[in-house]
Design a protein around this motif. Structure first.
Motif, short mmCIF file in Angstrom:
data_model
loop_
_atom_site.label_atom_id
_atom_site.label_comp_id
_atom_site.label_asym_id
_atom_site.label_seq_id
_atom_site.Cartn_x
_atom_site.Cartn_y
_atom_site.Cartn_z
N SER A 1 0.83 -1.21 0.00
CA SER A 1 0.00 0.00 0.00
C SER A 1 0.86 1.26 0.00
CB SER A 1 -0.92 0.00 1.23
OG SER A 1 -1.61 1.21 1.34
N THR A 2 1.86 1.29 0.86
CA THR A 2 2.72 2.48 0.93
C THR A 2 3.63 2.57 -0.29
OG1 THR A 2 4.25 1.20 2.33
CG2 THR A 2 2.69 2.68 3.44
N LEU A 3 4.02 1.41 -0.85
CA LEU A 3 4.85 1.43 -2.06
C LEU A 3 4.08 2.02 -3.23
CD1 LEU A 3 7.43 0.73 -3.57
CD2 LEU A 3 6.54 -1.60 -3.89
N LYS A 4 2.83 1.66 -3.38
CA LYS A 4 2.00 2.23 -4.45
C LYS A 4 1.89 3.74 -4.28
CE LYS A 4 -1.89 0.34 -5.53
NZ LYS A 4 -3.23 -0.26 -5.36
N GLN A 5 1.70 4.18 -3.04
CA GLN A 5 1.61 5.62 -2.78
C GLN A 5 2.90 6.32 -3.17
OE1 GLN A 5 0.58 6.54 1.29
NE2 GLN A 5 0.82 8.76 1.00
N ALA A 6 4.05 5.69 -2.82
CA ALA A 6 5.34 6.29 -3.14
C ALA A 6 5.58 6.33 -4.65
CB ALA A 6 6.45 5.51 -2.45
N ALA A 7 5.20 5.26 -5.32
CA ALA A 7 5.42 5.19 -6.76
C ALA A 7 4.64 6.28 -7.50
CB ALA A 7 5.02 3.82 -7.29
N GLY A 8 3.52 6.70 -6.95
CA GLY A 8 2.71 7.73 -7.57
C GLY A 8 3.13 9.15 -7.20
N THR A 9 4.16 9.26 -6.36
CA THR A 9 4.64 10.59 -5.96
C THR A 9 5.61 11.11 -7.01
OG1 THR A 9 4.48 9.89 -3.64
CG2 THR A 9 5.74 11.88 -4.10
N THR A 10 5.41 12.31 -7.46
CA THR A 10 6.24 12.87 -8.53
C THR A 10 7.60 13.31 -7.99
OG1 THR A 10 5.50 15.15 -8.22
CG2 THR A 10 4.17 13.72 -9.67
N ALA A 11 8.56 13.45 -8.90
CA ALA A 11 9.88 13.93 -8.50
C ALA A 11 9.80 15.32 -7.87
CB ALA A 11 10.80 13.95 -9.72
N ALA A 12 8.90 16.15 -8.38
CA ALA A 12 8.77 17.49 -7.81
C ALA A 12 8.25 17.44 -6.38
CB ALA A 12 7.84 18.33 -8.68
N GLN A 13 7.44 16.44 -6.06
CA GLN A 13 6.96 16.29 -4.69
C GLN A 13 8.04 15.73 -3.77
OE1 GLN A 13 3.58 13.87 -5.96
NE2 GLN A 13 2.18 15.37 -5.04
N VAL A 14 8.83 14.80 -4.27
CA VAL A 14 9.88 14.19 -3.46
C VAL A 14 11.04 15.16 -3.26
CG1 VAL A 14 11.49 12.25 -3.25
CG2 VAL A 14 9.25 11.91 -4.31
N TYR A 15 11.33 15.94 -4.32
CA TYR A 15 12.43 16.90 -4.29
C TYR A 15 11.85 18.28 -4.61
CZ TYR A 15 14.51 12.34 -5.18
OH TYR A 15 14.82 10.99 -5.13
N PRO A 16 11.28 18.96 -3.60
CA PRO A 16 10.45 20.15 -3.86
C PRO A 16 11.21 21.40 -4.29
CG PRO A 16 10.66 19.74 -1.51
CD PRO A 16 11.28 18.56 -2.18
N GLY A 17 12.52 21.36 -4.27
CA GLY A 17 13.28 22.54 -4.67
C GLY A 17 13.58 23.46 -3.50
N ASP A 18 14.61 24.28 -3.66
CA ASP A 18 15.02 25.21 -2.63
C ASP A 18 15.80 26.34 -3.28
OD1 ASP A 18 17.52 24.12 -3.23
OD2 ASP A 18 17.58 22.85 -1.44
N ASP A 19 16.58 27.06 -2.48
CA ASP A 19 17.32 28.19 -3.04
C ASP A 19 18.45 27.75 -3.95
OD1 ASP A 19 18.84 27.09 -1.01
OD2 ASP A 19 19.59 29.01 -0.29
N GLN A 20 18.71 26.43 -3.98
CA GLN A 20 19.78 25.91 -4.82
C GLN A 20 19.26 25.18 -6.07
OE1 GLN A 20 23.17 26.07 -4.33
NE2 GLN A 20 22.96 27.32 -2.48
N CYS A 21 18.07 24.60 -5.96
CA CYS A 21 17.62 23.65 -6.97
C CYS A 21 16.18 23.88 -7.38
CB CYS A 21 17.73 22.22 -6.43
SG CYS A 21 19.36 21.79 -5.80
N SER A 22 15.88 23.53 -8.62
CA SER A 22 14.50 23.54 -9.09
C SER A 22 13.79 22.30 -8.59
CB SER A 22 14.47 23.56 -10.62
OG SER A 22 15.13 24.70 -11.13
N ALA A 23 12.49 22.39 -8.42
CA ALA A 23 11.70 21.24 -7.99
C ALA A 23 11.87 20.11 -8.99
CB ALA A 23 10.23 21.63 -7.86
N GLY A 24 12.06 18.91 -8.45
CA GLY A 24 12.17 17.73 -9.29
C GLY A 24 13.57 17.38 -9.73
#
Length: 928
Positions: free
Chosen positions: A866-889
């Motif tokens: 169940s949690t694996l399916k949820q993780a697989a559906g999470t986008t790169a932009a959600q996992v790596y939301p960006g900051d003052d150094q990087c763009s989201a994703g």
């Protein structure tokens, strides 16, 4: 001739309106700067005459970004406008970064593609410059062409140390000035009121609220208690300070001082008005207190431990709750990777059979002692306080939670028959780096290596003529929390039955607007209440009685004591073998793991003043501030006590191999860290080195490859993910989303479970989807696995003590983003033990209960899918939301390492590696 800016460069800065405009918008908060004094020195006609060197060309080291850490105003502005770098400001950054993709083909012959030659001396054709500092005839500083490292050779002891101080000023003057102010809690008044500056000075003032009298007393005690060596240390310090101050005077008159002094309003770039204060002896103690607090003081989590124990007992009852708590604490886990693995036992801070003196707080009564008062200016408010805390964590948090590691193999198992070592400390990634490189040769001193800026009168980590040494942070518990019962009011307490006034220590700071930080003027007062049992950290009630919780560490008021140990390590007449090495390390009261290698022997010693606690005291929890529960023979006037003897500290000579990555030192030796269990990042080294030793014929290149590969491995993927996939694979996976995720994860495990780029410079990971899925899945699966059984309150209490995750991109983790250090703090061991229990596999030292799916294999599998399916559906932009150094994703960028600025010079990002900042590769070929 001193290092200086060419006149035409300075003239360009003065006349360029474009750069003047840039100056007004430059953002260089102190924790945003970098240093270097650009330079022209007189080239030497010949190289330095090298001291006796038994390394045979097989000693190398690396320290990014570069040796040069001072920059004039001209260089800072050119760097920030156009990205240009002063000479030697980042010439070690590229080789350091390139190892991540270059290590698979590494050979002994190509080692110095990624490291620099650490032989003594400078060959004639490699001399870049030579100088006689302040015109002295008894010392010469030679710098090499490749790295600009100072090679200091003196004919007198005074001249040698004078040269070391002068070179320190040349390479790190601004940084040293920053940290002497940090050590006194005066950074904002010196460098501006930016949130990072506020957070930094608050962090250290709370732990070491010293007065000038305290700093001087440290010096007096260290000298008086060490005989002739103490007197020599004081003489060395004074000569070193004379060298620093001579450089300050020369750079001031020559107008090539660090440009940060202009940007923070201390100097005028046109008139040269303003001063750079000379350094004095107490400044070095203030510097040492910062370093000791960052790297050499384990423990202090007793109140947090008490709160989680109380939550466990509330959930399960006292007996069962205590059993659950102990299983998560993993004080002495039988599956933990050990540095001393030969069966020796070193009991320390063990759980007493019948605990006495415990002072657990009443539920809901604990409040943290406020530090900041009388705040004024636009920087005030809760938001600013949060910002300052976050900024401090983002700057020095990575150093505090460092990833120092060591790999040492005895000669019995190497190709040459000589020991091989790859080791170094993690001091975080900063510009300029907290450490600096140097070679010092003079009467009674012969060493090359790294030292903390401002404390470089000796080499602190490096090599001598025929031996090398290094350290990792050990973290054994030298801090205890005492509950002192209040009387009369909130600022009086009972000491041995007498109502005693607390001592109030204050530091008032006011700052002006500066170009460097862009904040408005403001001020505040930091106030700490001190007792004989140390500073007050919390308030609470215990059994209805009002108490203050104080924090007492054995190195409190004793940061200067360690100078004697470092003096010994630099003395070729003192260190002639592993026993002498151990004798030197015993004089260092910081909590470090020390490693040694020469051409015949290896050795290990765990240092620190480990207090002898009263019988029955449990070091995990607060105890009453009463005579019965004090450290044995404790003298509050000097904060001295009985300490465990050297033989009781984990130590060893010529073990087949040693590894350390901030893991457990030895059997029965309890550290202050949670999570020293079955899966620890130390396993990433131990597994690889054990295989090399079993095969025999270990070389330097093989050991470096083992370190580099372990430094790119995802600990979860290598040691835990296969078991998670085993649970999922216990029945056919019919859901297409889950099945696709499983295939990607399995392919990654098969490929080696490393976070590696597809090719050098690609900035794209191989197995990128699998990495994204695991990064998203881990926090989801941990919560789903444990929270139902633990309950929300206990789960939250446990995660407050040990975060569930510390991936390279986890900005919420202990180290913050872009810090490099990863996989030290997390629930890897808990998940591993719990999943093995579900699978019915043997588990030594298991958790008190089985949590995943209530212990049912089928139910656990459902949770994971169940949690694996949820993780697989999470986008790169959600996992790596960006900051003052990087763009989201941007996955690679989210992981990337940033050299956090402590001066004016900025550097580019490098790819993630989980390895020490300063690192040596050594193999001595002969011995005196």
């Amino acid at each position: 001739m001193p290092r200086r800016t060419p006149r035409n460069a300075l003239d360009r800065v003065r006349t360029s309106r474009r750069l003047s405009g840039f100056l007004k918008t430059a953002s260089i908060c102190v924790l945003t700067a970098g240093l270097l004094s650009p330079i022209t020195q007189t080239p030497a006609a010949a190289g330095t005459a090298a001291a006796v060197d038994h390394c045979g060309g097989r000693c190398s080291d690396i320290l990014p970004p570069g040796e040069n850490g001072n920059a004039t105003l001209a260089q800072i502005l050119l760097n920030q406008a156009f990205g240009t770098q002063p000479a030697h400001a980042e010439d070690q950054l590229g080789p350091y970064a390139d190892l991540a993709t270059g290590y698979p083909g590494l050979t002994d012959a190509t080692l110095n593609t990624f490291f620099t030659d650490a032989s003594f001396g400078v060959p004639p054709d490699q001399v870049a410059s030579t100088e006689k500092p302040a015109g002295r005839g008894d010392v010469t500083i030679v710098r090499d062409k490749k790295t600009g490292v100072p090679h200091i050779t003196g004919t007198t002891r005074y001249g040698t140390e004078f040269g070391a101080g002068y070179a320190a000023g040349e390479d790190r003057l601004w940084l040293m000035d920053v940290f002497r102010h940090v050590g006194r809690g005066r950074l904002t008044g010196f460098a501006g009121g930016a949130p990072a500056n506020q957070g930094l000075e608050q962090q250290f003032y709370r732990n070491a609220p010293y007065t000038e009298a305290d700093l001087q007393a440290q010096i007096d005690r260290a000298v008086a208690g060490s005989g002739a060596r103490g007197q020599q240390a004081l003489a060395d310090v004074k000569a070193y300070l004379d060298g620093i101050n001579a450089y300050i005077d020369a750079s001031d008159s020559g107008r090539y001082f660090p440009g940060e002094y202009v940007l923070t309003g201390h100097k005028d770039s046109i008139t040269n008005a303003g001063t750079i204060e000379h350094f004095k002896v107490s400044d070095l103690v203030a510097l040492a207190s910062v370093i000791g607090s960052l790297f050499g003081s384990g423990g202090g989590g007793e109140v947090t431990n008490a709160l989680s124990l109380m939550a466990a007992q509330s959930r399960y009852g006292v007996e069962e709750g205590t059993r659950v708590w102990e299983s998560f604490r993993e004080r002495n886990d039988p599956e933990a990777v050990l540095t001393v693995h030969d069966g020796q036992s070193f009991p320390y801070a063990s759980k007493p059979a019948d605990a006495r003196g415990g002072a657990l707080p009443d539920a809901g009564s604990v409040t943290e002692e406020p530090l900041v008062y009388d705040r004024t200016g636009s920087a005030g408010g809760a938001g600013a306080r949060k910002a300052s805390t976050a900024a401090a964590r983002a700057t020095l948090g990575s150093a505090r939670r460092g990833m120092s590691n060591a790999l040492v193999v005895s000669g019995e198992h190497t190709a040459s028959g000589h020991p091989v070592a790859v080791f170094g400390p993690q001091t975080g990634y900063f510009a300029p780096q907290l450490l600096m490189l140097q070679e010092i040769q003079g009467p009674g001193i012969s060493a090359r290596g790294a030292s903390f800026a401002g404390l470089s009168m000796y080499v602190e980590l490096g090599r001598g003529q025929d031996y090398s040494w290094s350290a990792t942070t050990s973290g054994q518990d030298i801090i205890d929390t005492y509950a002192v019962e209040l009387c009369q009011d909130d600022h009086h307490y009972l000491y041995h039955g007498t109502c005693t006034a607390m001592e109030q220590v204050e530091q008032k700071n006011a700052w002006k607007p500066t170009v460097a930080d862009g904040t408005a003027a403001g001020s505040y007062t930091m106030r700490v209440w001190r007792t004989k049992y140390g500073p007050v950290a919390y308030r609470a009630t215990v059994g209805g009685k009002k108490v203050a919780y104080t924090t007492l560490r054995s190195s409190y008021l004793h940061e200067a004591d360690s100078i004697i140990g470092f003096q010994m390590l630099n003395d070729p007449d003192f260190v002639k073998g592993p026993e002498d090495f151990r004798s030197a390390a015993q004089h260092i009261n910081y909590t470090f793991n020390w490693f040694y290698a020469d051409s015949r022997h290896t050795a290990y010693y765990n240092s620190g003043d480990n207090p002898v606690r009263a019988s029955g005291v449990d070091a995990e929890f607060p105890v009453w501030g009463q005579a019965a529960y004090e450290w044995r023979n404790w003298d509050p006037a000097t904060n001295t006590a009985d300490y465990t003897p050297a033989s009781a500290h984990p130590n060893s000579v010529d073990q087949d191999y040693y590894v350390s990555w901030n893991n457990k030192q030895a059997e029965d030796y309890t550290t202050a860290s949670w999570g020293d269990g079955s899966v620890h990042r130390g396993n990433l080294l131990d597994d690889r080195v054990r295989k090399l030793v079993a095969a025999g014929g270990v070389t330097r290149a093989q050991l470096v490859r083992a370190m580099a590969e372990g430094g790119l491995a995802d600990l979860r993927a290598e040691d835990v993910l296969p078991k998670l996939l085993k649970v999922i694979g216990s029945a056919p996976v019919t859901d297409p989303t889950a099945a696709a995720a499983v295939d990607k994860l399995q392919a990654w495990v098969t490929a080696g479970a490393r976070r590696t780029q597809t090719s050098a410079g690609s900035k794209t990971y191989a197995n990128a989807d699998a990495i994204r899925i695991l990064d998203a899945w881990w926090p989801l699966l941990v919560k789903a696995e444990f929270e139902p059984g633990l309950g929300g309150d206990l789960y939250d209490a446990f995660t407050a003590g040990l975060p569930v995750d510390e991936t390279p991109s986890a900005g919420h983790g202990p180290t913050g983003s872009h810090a490099g250090s990863s996989f030290q703090y997390g629930w890897w061991s808990y998940v591993d033990k719990d999943i093995r229990a579900v699978l019915g596999e043997p588990v030594r030292g298991g958790l008190a209960r089985t949590y995943c799916g209530g212990g049912s294999l089928g139910s656990c599998r459902d949770v994971l899918i169940s949690t694996l399916k949820q993780a697989a559906g999470t986008t790169a932009a959600q996992v790596y939301p960006g900051d003052d150094q990087c763009s989201a994703g941007d996955q690679w960028c989210a992981d990337s390492i940033v050299q956090r600025t402590l001066g004016g010079i900025k550097h580019g990002r490098i790819g993630w590696q989980n390895r020490p900042t300063y690192q040596q590769v050594v193999e001595f070929t002969s011995h005196r």
